[in-house]
Scaffold this active site. Structure first.
Site: not given
Ligand SMILES: *Cc1c(COP(=O)(O)O)cnc(C)c1O
Length: 402
Positions: A96, A118, A382
């Site tokens: 991210k 969000e 990830s």
């Protein structure tokens, strides 16, 4: 399958991917989204901004992340060599960070003073809080009340980093409602506020823009795997929540016809699930046409996955398209299969994978047997799994795992 030159044809700056994509946002948001698009196009043309992004990826986030041959896991599974792209080693503990650094630069270029976002589990909220601190933005994180309760430590992390967490008590009190509220807030605060969208979904230009900031994963991985093994992998696998880490690594290999691409969705507990591509319907959610997990009347179903990061009833229009033309195959992995892979990989490799990524590891176990010893399969890891220990131990204590 249609023959497409993806590097040239997938992203055309118009936000359409076959019949998917588009910009179905409220009228008041249209000029704001146009402005984001304009700034994104400026970014892509500016060597200075791109250098700044690359420099932050390197010195702040810790790129390049390595690829690693998981020999113990490969031996146990049998069949092909399993290689891992280590996004778990990125600052923040997941892919991210790539996306939020890119969007923070866009926000600054647009003259914004505040960031909103969000978050479901809190990972994206933390990532945005990080860049808020770094760039000096005020940060407001919209989070469902149910998630605030479930993810107390992450809420504390965001607060420590200086963010304000806004608890959403409407609807199902989870991620979907947090996105609705963030969009609503943006409409009335766009003069000084930028919305950092967390995945490759949402209205144009977000799917394309988030994919762009994540493509570094695939570009690095292709070069690294060629250097380490002298050949391309037979398969590249990644988990799909909204789809950003998957499209990030897939972009390195889309034009390599010999490389099979596999997206892994959460099959949940077998009843409730988050398989939006696998089981969803053509529909519109959060500003774009895609596959949506909904009933026959278009009402959104509550999705379910043991991993909060995959627990989203929508999915990127890019994945809906890649599924439709047959370039990527999408598979479902059950909660318990993911937990087993989480435990197994930790014990065999000394690396605790995120529960999201554990879905991919569970899938690669099934695929590896079809290949020979010198074939290579590449998994995008990830994120790291420290955040999931509580969930996993709860599972271990209530069910039988080896
Ligand atoms: C958020 C998250 C995901 C899911 O998001 P995508 O946009 O589908 O990549 C997957 N893995 C980890 C570790 C995450 O934090």
């Amino acid at each position: 399958m249609q023959k497409i030159n993806f590097k040239k044809e997938l992203f055309k700056d118009d936000g359409h991917f076959g019949r998917y994509g588009g910009c179905f946002a409220p009228e008041l948001l249209q000029p704001i989204l146009k402005n984001v698009e304009k700034t994104f196009i400026k970014f892509k043309k500016s060597e200075k901004l791109k250098n700044e992004f690359d420099e932050l990826l390197k010195s702040y986030a810790g790129r390049k992340t390595p690829v690693y041959h998981a020999k113990n896991f490969s031996r146990k599974v049998g069949g092909a060599q399993i290689w891992i792209k280590r996004e778990d080693l990125l600052h923040g503990g997941a892919h991210k960070t790539n996306n939020v650094l890119g969007q923070a630069i866009l926000a600054r270029e647009m003259g914004s003073k505040k960031l909103i976002c969000e978050t479901g589990a809190g990972q994206h909220g933390i990532a945005v809080s990080m860049v808020g601190a770094l760039f000096g933005f005020e940060v407001r994180v919209f989070m469902g009340a149910k998630d605030v309760e479930r993810q107390k430590v992450n809420v504390e992390r965001m607060k420590l980093l200086g963010a304000q967490v806004v608890e959403i008590k409407s609807g199902s009190r989870s991620l979907k409602d947090a996105i609705n509220e963030a969009m609503r807030y943006w409409v009335s605060h766009s003069h000084d506020t930028y919305y950092v969208f967390g995945t490759a979904a949402g209205p144009h230009p977000f799917p394309e823009l988030v994919s762009y900031f994540q493509k570094v994963i695939g570009e690095e991985a292709r070069e690294q795997i060629l250097e380490e093994t002298g050949k391309l992998p037979k398969e590249v696998l990644a988990c799909v929540g909204g789809g950003s880490n998957a499209i990030g690594i897939f972009q390195g290999f889309l034009d390599d016809e010999s490389v099979k691409l596999i997206g892994v969705e959460p099959a949940g507990d077998g009843v409730r699930h988050g398989e939006t591509i696998g089981k969803g319907k053509f529909g519109c959610l959060h500003g774009s046409l895609s596959k949506v997990n909904c009933d026959e009347f278009g009402q959104i179903n509550e999705s379910h996955s043991i991993s909060a990061g995959l627990d989203y009833p929508g999915v990127s229009p890019i994945h809906a398209y890649l599924d439709e033309i047959g370039r990527v195959e999408y598979k479902g992995i059950l909660d318990e299969e993911a937990v087993s892979a989480f435990i197994e990989f930790s014990r065999l490799e000394g690396i605790i994978p995120a529960l999201e990524s554990s879905h991919t590891l569970a899938q690669v176990k099934k695929q590896a047997k079809n290949y020979k010893k010198d074939d290579v399969l590449l998994v995008n890891l990830s994120g790291r799994g420290d955040k999931d220990l509580h969930t996993v131990f709860q599972e271990i204590n209530t069910k039988n795992y080896e």
